[in-house]
Design a protein around this motif. Structure first.
Motif, short mmCIF file in Angstrom:
data_model
loop_
_atom_site.label_atom_id
_atom_site.label_comp_id
_atom_site.label_asym_id
_atom_site.label_seq_id
_atom_site.Cartn_x
_atom_site.Cartn_y
_atom_site.Cartn_z
N ASP A 223 0.83 -1.21 0.00
CA ASP A 223 0.00 0.00 0.00
C ASP A 223 0.86 1.25 0.00
N VAL A 224 2.01 1.21 0.69
CA VAL A 224 2.90 2.37 0.73
C VAL A 224 3.43 2.68 -0.67
N LEU A 225 3.95 1.67 -1.33
CA LEU A 225 4.52 1.89 -2.67
C LEU A 225 3.45 2.31 -3.66
N GLU A 226 2.27 1.76 -3.57
CA GLU A 226 1.22 2.10 -4.53
C GLU A 226 0.67 3.51 -4.30
N ARG A 227 0.87 4.06 -3.10
CA ARG A 227 0.40 5.42 -2.83
C ARG A 227 1.35 6.49 -3.36
N ILE A 228 2.58 6.14 -3.69
CA ILE A 228 3.55 7.14 -4.15
C ILE A 228 3.09 7.72 -5.47
N SER A 229 2.97 9.03 -5.52
CA SER A 229 2.47 9.69 -6.73
C SER A 229 3.43 10.70 -7.31
N VAL A 230 4.57 10.94 -6.65
CA VAL A 230 5.55 11.89 -7.16
C VAL A 230 6.59 11.15 -8.00
N PRO A 231 7.32 11.85 -8.87
CA PRO A 231 8.38 11.19 -9.63
C PRO A 231 9.35 10.44 -8.72
N THR A 232 9.69 9.23 -9.13
CA THR A 232 10.48 8.33 -8.28
C THR A 232 11.61 7.71 -9.10
N LEU A 233 12.79 7.64 -8.50
CA LEU A 233 13.96 7.01 -9.11
C LEU A 233 14.45 5.88 -8.23
N LEU A 234 14.76 4.74 -8.84
CA LEU A 234 15.51 3.69 -8.18
C LEU A 234 16.81 3.49 -8.96
N LEU A 235 17.95 3.65 -8.26
CA LEU A 235 19.25 3.41 -8.86
C LEU A 235 19.74 2.09 -8.30
N VAL A 236 19.91 1.10 -9.18
CA VAL A 236 20.02 -0.30 -8.77
C VAL A 236 21.39 -0.85 -9.14
N GLY A 237 22.05 -1.51 -8.19
CA GLY A 237 23.31 -2.18 -8.46
C GLY A 237 23.10 -3.67 -8.67
N GLN A 238 23.51 -4.17 -9.79
CA GLN A 238 23.31 -5.59 -10.08
C GLN A 238 24.21 -6.49 -9.26
N CYS A 239 25.26 -5.91 -8.65
CA CYS A 239 26.13 -6.70 -7.77
C CYS A 239 25.79 -6.48 -6.30
N GLU A 260 5.33 8.48 -12.14
CA GLU A 260 6.42 8.71 -13.08
C GLU A 260 7.68 8.07 -12.50
N PHE A 261 8.03 6.92 -13.00
CA PHE A 261 9.05 6.09 -12.38
C PHE A 261 10.19 5.82 -13.35
N VAL A 262 11.41 6.07 -12.89
CA VAL A 262 12.62 5.78 -13.66
C VAL A 262 13.48 4.82 -12.88
N ARG A 263 13.96 3.80 -13.57
CA ARG A 263 14.87 2.83 -12.97
C ARG A 263 16.16 2.82 -13.76
N VAL A 264 17.28 2.91 -13.04
CA VAL A 264 18.60 2.86 -13.67
C VAL A 264 19.36 1.68 -13.07
N ASP A 265 19.73 0.72 -13.90
CA ASP A 265 20.46 -0.47 -13.48
C ASP A 265 21.92 -0.35 -13.90
N LEU A 266 22.82 -0.57 -12.94
CA LEU A 266 24.25 -0.53 -13.18
C LEU A 266 24.82 -1.93 -12.98
N ASP A 267 25.39 -2.49 -14.04
CA ASP A 267 25.93 -3.85 -13.93
C ASP A 267 27.07 -3.92 -12.92
#
Length: 357
Positions: A223-239, A260-267
């Motif tokens: 419910d917390v994650l589904e309520r987020i309505s502002v632009p959101t970024l997750l910067l993700v490390g694959q290691c 408005e969700f952006v995800r950036v994955d870094l190998d």
């Protein structure tokens, strides 16, 4: 002693070094700076939560000057300098605000290279220590349990917004904030903190964007994650083996589809990819007679920056400065076209994937 409703500037890790202090050099900025950087330290007290005390570090875009370089303590008697200067005159223009939250067992000064880099892009970055979840708390066996820590962290962020945006605290003195451009971000548990605030049942309208770097999200309610309505970024490390993408970023990405969700994955990024751990590993051999427990603690995180111990750390942390800075510029409407182009340039780099632009 602070009265319960007073925010004051205090001496801290940012002081002129004493003659018997070992002061090392972190080197120049990781990314070409747009501005010089100043820094101040302060303490705020929350009377609504048993006079809870928050020590703060503030970085801000500044005028070029010859003020003393800030010295950040790593250990008693050992510190380092980077680019920020103590109490440098601020720029005479409103700047967007980023409240930065440290990870579990972290401190406000464990992300100096990242925070200085963001200030050099034009952001006022305010980073608190979260009492009950700092390295000292854990070493002394007085760390808060998770439910208490969750409440504390959300309350800390909310109180800071109140102080910074409503109270005009003396420690800002000359630093102008753009109240229409406010974001929360953090690393690991700090990313949890930013997302938890954005997903409150009654969201804070002052928060316009949130970001999590190697963020803990597995314990956030659906419910917390589904309520987020502002632009959101997750910067993700694959290691990242501490907050693995499969149990954190992947789940959160599925539940954040309504914003408005952006995800950036870094190998080539591990759990410490945005912190100063790589710098500590570089500086440690320059300090004589380091206690074995300190050496072992730092070395235990050696593969946490890029996923491979011994890899250069600067390009990885620099990439975090660039990605978070450009995304904030885009999400907060600071030349969004240029920011999008910068992010698209990052997306064209091998080993990096950007989705949601």
């Amino acid at each position: 002693v602070c009265s319960p409703d007073v925010a004051t500037t205090v001496p801290s890790m940012n002081t002129t070094p004493a003659s018997n202090r070992v002061v090392l050099e972190a080197g120049g900025p990781l990314v070409a700076p747009r501005h010089a950087v100043g820094t101040r330290s302060a303490v705020v007290v929350d009377p609504a939560r048993d006079d809870r005390v928050l020590a703060l570090e503030v970085w801000y875009p500044a005028q070029a000057c010859d003020a003393p370089l800030a010295v950040y303590d790593i250990l008693p008697g050992v510190g380092f300098t980077a680019s920020a200067r103590v109490d440098a005159p601020p720029l005479d223009a409103p700047a967007p605000l980023l409240v930065w939250s440290h990870g579990r067992t972290g401190t406000r000064s464990a992300y100096v290279m990242l925070c200085e880099g963001l200030a050099a892009r034009g952001y006022v970055v305010v980073a608190p220590d979260h009492p009950g979840d700092t390295l000292t708390d854990w070493m002394l066996g007085v760390a808060a349990d998770d439910p208490t820590n969750n409440d504390n962290r959300v309350g800390d962020a909310q109180h800071l917004l109140d102080v910074l945006l409503a109270d005009a605290p003396a420690f800002l003195d000359g630093i102008e904030l753009d109240a229409d451009r406010v974001a929360l971000a953090g690393h690991s548990y700090g990313g949890w903190t930013a997302l938890a605030v954005a997903g409150l049942a009654e969201p804070d309208p002052r928060v316009r964007a949130v970001a999590g770097l190697q963020s803990l999200t597995s314990t956030l309610g659906r419910d917390v994650l589904e309520r987020i309505s502002v632009p959101t970024l997750l910067l993700v490390g694959q290691c990242d083996t501490t907050t693995p993408p499969a149990t954190n970023a992947d789940r959160a990405a599925h539940l954040l589809r309504g914003t408005e969700f952006v995800r950036v994955d870094l190998d080539a990024a591990g759990h410490q990819a945005c912190s100063d751990v790589g710098l500590y590993l570089e500086l440690a051999p320059q300090v004589a007679d380091l206690p074995d427990v300190v050496v072992e603690y730092v070395q235990s995180m050696a593969d946490g920056v890029t996923g491979t111990a011994g890899d250069p750390w600067r390009p990885t942390v620099a990439l975090h400065v660039q990605v978070l800075g450009a995304w904030l510029d885009h999400a907060l409407g600071r030349d969004p076209d240029a920011a999008r182009a910068e992010l698209q340039g990052v997306a064209a780099t091998p080993g990096i994937r950007v989705s949601g632009l």
